[in-house]
Design an enzyme around this catalytic site. Structure first.
Site, mmCIF file in Angstrom:
data_model
loop_
_atom_site.group_PDB
_atom_site.id
_atom_site.type_symbol
_atom_site.label_atom_id
_atom_site.label_comp_id
_atom_site.label_asym_id
_atom_site.label_seq_id
_atom_site.Cartn_x
_atom_site.Cartn_y
_atom_site.Cartn_z
ATOM 1 N N THR A 52 -19.869 17.184 4.483
ATOM 2 C CA THR A 52 -19.531 17.669 5.547
ATOM 3 C C THR A 52 -18.951 16.579 6.416
ATOM 4 O OG1 THR A 52 -20.320 18.890 7.642
ATOM 5 C CG2 THR A 52 -22.035 17.348 6.716
ATOM 6 N N GLU A 53 -17.803 16.625 7.231
ATOM 7 C CA GLU A 53 -16.798 15.629 7.577
ATOM 8 C C GLU A 53 -17.451 14.663 8.573
ATOM 9 O OE1 GLU A 53 -16.280 19.226 7.477
ATOM 10 O OE2 GLU A 53 -14.841 19.398 8.782
ATOM 11 N N ASN A 54 -18.663 15.132 9.317
ATOM 12 C CA ASN A 54 -19.513 14.176 10.085
ATOM 13 C C ASN A 54 -20.309 13.098 9.430
ATOM 14 O OD1 ASN A 54 -20.736 16.570 9.843
ATOM 15 N ND2 ASN A 54 -22.390 15.599 11.171
ATOM 16 N N SER A 94 -15.595 8.988 5.563
ATOM 17 C CA SER A 94 -15.689 10.616 5.303
ATOM 18 C C SER A 94 -14.307 11.355 5.119
ATOM 19 C CB SER A 94 -16.370 11.317 6.528
ATOM 20 O OG SER A 94 -16.418 12.738 6.310
#
Lengths: 229, 235
Positions: A52-54, A94
Site C-alpha cells: 500500500t502506497e503509504n 514506497s
C-alpha cells in the site's frame, strides 16, 4: 442477446477472475475501492504480498470495529493490521518500489482504456477539485498493469476505446483488462480478446467495444463462481 | 547540544508570514496535529503548505486552511471523508492548488533534502500534470523532468526523539515525515516521547538528528480521525 445487465459478471466475479492470474509470492498493489476486492479471492495455496502506497508491505486484515489503530492505515485511509512479515517504510521508498519495477502487478479501476494501453482513471475532466493521488505513479513500473472495469459505462457507452477522451493517467501502460464481459490483453497497440462470457457472441461483444477486438488463437470461456454473482 | 524545547508555541514562534511549510502525515496518520494548532495560535498567514492531502474535518490542516492562513497548497490528493473546508476555499478561489502525483511529490521532497535539483520520472508523462515540463528519452522510454521541493519549515510527528533530534516513527505514521524532515531549513518535531541519549538503539534511528532543529514532547498526541469522529473544531 439478453440485456448486458443480466448476463455480465458482478464486480466480485471480475475481481475473482483477476485474482486467478496472481502467482504465489507476487508483490501486488491494489487500487482503492473495487480493485481492493481482489485480495478476497486469492486461490488456495497461493499467497501474494500486498503493497500500500503509504508505506506498508504485507499487512493483515481490517481490525474489528473499535480496535482500529489510526497510525496503521492503508492508502484508502482505512485501518489495517500488522502480521508476521509486515514492513513499514517511508513514501520515497514506497514509490521506489512502484517505479523501480519491483512490483509484479498493479490493479486499477478505469474510466477508459485505449487499445494503445493508455489509461484514463483520475479525472472526469469536469470542474470541482482535481485529485490524483498515486494513480499516475502506479501505472509505471509494475511488471503487469491490469485494469478491472465494467465493459461499458452506466449509459451503455464503450469503456474500451480507440483513444481516450478523458484526461490520461498514463500512456501505453495497461497490459490486461478484466471486464464484466471479457478478458482482453493489450499487445502492440491492439486489444486481443483472450476470454469472453459464454452468453455473449463475438459480434455482440465487438458491438459494445469501442475499438477492434483482435483474435490470437482460441477465445477461452470466462466463467466465474455463480455464488459471487 | 540540546534540541529540546518545552513548548510548541516556542517551537513555531519563528515561522513568518509567507513561509513555505511542509507538514508530515498521510491523512491523519503521522499528522502533527498539535504543532499545526500551535501554528494557528501563532498566527502566521500567507503560507504555502506541502502535504499529501488537504485536511479533513475542522482540525489540523483543515483548521489552518479554514482560518485563512494558507495561500497555496502543494499536494497529491485534496479529498478526504470531510473535505468541505478545502473544497470551499478552492472553489471560491481563495487557495491555489499545485497538484502533484504522490510518488513525484515524495521524490521531489527527497531530492530537496538530498541536494538534487531535478530528476526524471516516468510518472505523468503524456498527461496534463506534465504540461510544460521538459521531457527526455532514456533507453527508449520517455521521462518527465521534475524539480526538487524545499521548505522553510517542516512540522513532523515522531514516536521517539532524543536531544540530538534522532527520531523513530510509529507504523504507517512514518510516510512523508522522514522526507520532509530532510527538506526544510528548520525542522520542528513533536514526539510522543523524548528519551535520554542512548534511549534509542542506533540501529533503530530512522531520521538522524542532523535533519532536525527542534523537538517538543507531546505525550498524548491526538489522532485526527478520533477528533473528527468527535466532530472537533479548532480553535
Amino acid at each position: 442477446m439478453s440485456d448486458i445487465q443480466d448476463i455480465k459478471l458482478s464486480n466480485a466475479q471480475i475481481a475473482w477472475r483477476a485474482a486467478q492470474d496472481i502467482e504465489d509470492g507476487a508483490y501486488v498493489n491494489l487500487g482503492i475501492g473495487f480493485p481492493e476486492m481482489v485480495a478476497r479471492f486469492q486461490p488456495e495455496g497461493r499467497q501474494a504480498i500486498f503493497h500500500t502506497e503509504n508505506g506498508v508491505l504485507d499487512f493483515g486484515k481490517a481490525p474489528e470495529k473499535g480496535e482500529e489503530d489510526w497510525d496503521c492505515i492503508n492508502a484508502g485511509k482505512k485501518a489495517i493490521t500488522i502480521k508476521p512479515g509486515t514492513a513499514f517504510f517511508h513514501h520515497a521508498d514506497s514509490f521506489a518500489m512502484v517505479r523501480g519495477g519491483h512490483l509484479d502487478v498493479a490493479i486499477l479501476g478505469a474510466y477508459e482504456v485505449a487499445q494503445s494501453g493508455d489509461l484514463a482513471n483520475w479525472s472526469t475532466g469536469k470542474g470541482g477539485v482535481p485529485a490524483v493521488g498515486g494513480a499516475m505513479d502506479l501505472v509505471h513500473g509494475a511488471k503487469r498493469v491490469a485494469v478491472l472495469t465494467d465493459h461499458v459505462t452506466k449509459t451503455g457507452g464503450p469503456k474500451l476505446v480507440e483513444a481516450c477522451t478523458l484526461p490520461l493517467t498514463g500512456v501505453g501502460c495497461v497490459t490486461r483488462v478484466y471486464t464484466s464481459l471479457a478478458v482482453v490483453d493489450i499487445e502492440d497497440g491492439h486489444f486481443v480478446l483472450r476470454e469472453k462470457i459464454p452468453a455473449i457472441s463475438l459480434d455482440e461483444l465487438q458491438a459494445v467495444t469501442g475499438a477492434r477486438l483482435h483474435l490470437d488463437g482460441a477465445v477461452g470461456e470466462l466463467i466465474a463462481p455463480e455464488e459471487l454473482a | 547540544m540540546d534540541k529540546r524545547l518545552s513548548t510548541l508555541a516556542e517551537a513555531v514562534s519563528r515561522i513568518p508570514d509567507g513561509a513555505t511549510v511542509m507538514i508530515g502525515g498521510f491523512g491523519g496518520s503521522g499528522a502533527p496535529v498539535e504543532l499545526i494548532h500551535a501554528l494557528i495560535d501563532h498566527g502566521a498567514r500567507g503560507l504555502t503548505v506541502v502535504n499529501n492531502n488537504a485536511g479533513n474535518g475542522h482540525v489540523g490542516l483543515a483548521a489552518l486552511i479554514e482560518q485563512g492562513r494558507v495561500d497555496k497548497l502543494i499536494c497529491s490528493f485534496p479529498r478526504s471523508a470531510d473535505p468541505q473546508v478545502f473544497t470551499e476555499a478552492y472553489l471560491a478561489g481563495k487557495i491555489q492548488l499545485e497538484l502533484v502525483p504522490q510518488g513525484t511529490l515524495a521524490e521531489r521532497i527527497r531530492a530537496g533534502g538530498a541536494g538534487i535539483p531535478a530528476f526524471y520520472t516516468p510518472t505523468g508523462f503524456g498527461t496534463d500534470l506534465a504540461e510544460g515540463k521538459p521531457v527526455e528519452e532514456f533507453d527508449g522510454r520517455s521521462y518527465v523532468r521534475e524539480r526538487w521541493l524545499k521548505a522553510d519549515f517542516a512540522l513532523i510527528k515522531a514516536e521517539l526523539a532524543d536531544s540530538h533530534g534522532n527520531l523513530t516513527y510509529r507504523m504507517a505514521a512514518r510516510n512523508f515525515n522522514p522526507l520532509m524532515a530532510m527538506a526544510a531549513e528548520t525542522t520542528i518535531v513533536q514526539a510522543t516521547r523524548i528519551v535520554e541519549l542512548g534511549g534509542i538503539d542506533p540501529e533503530q534511528v530512522v531520521t538522524p538528528g542532523i535533519f532536525v532543529s527542534h523537538v517538543v514532547e507531546v505525550a498524548d498526541a491526538a489522532q485526527e480521525e478520533m477528533l473528527n469522529r468527535a466532530e472537533a473544531v479548532y480553535p
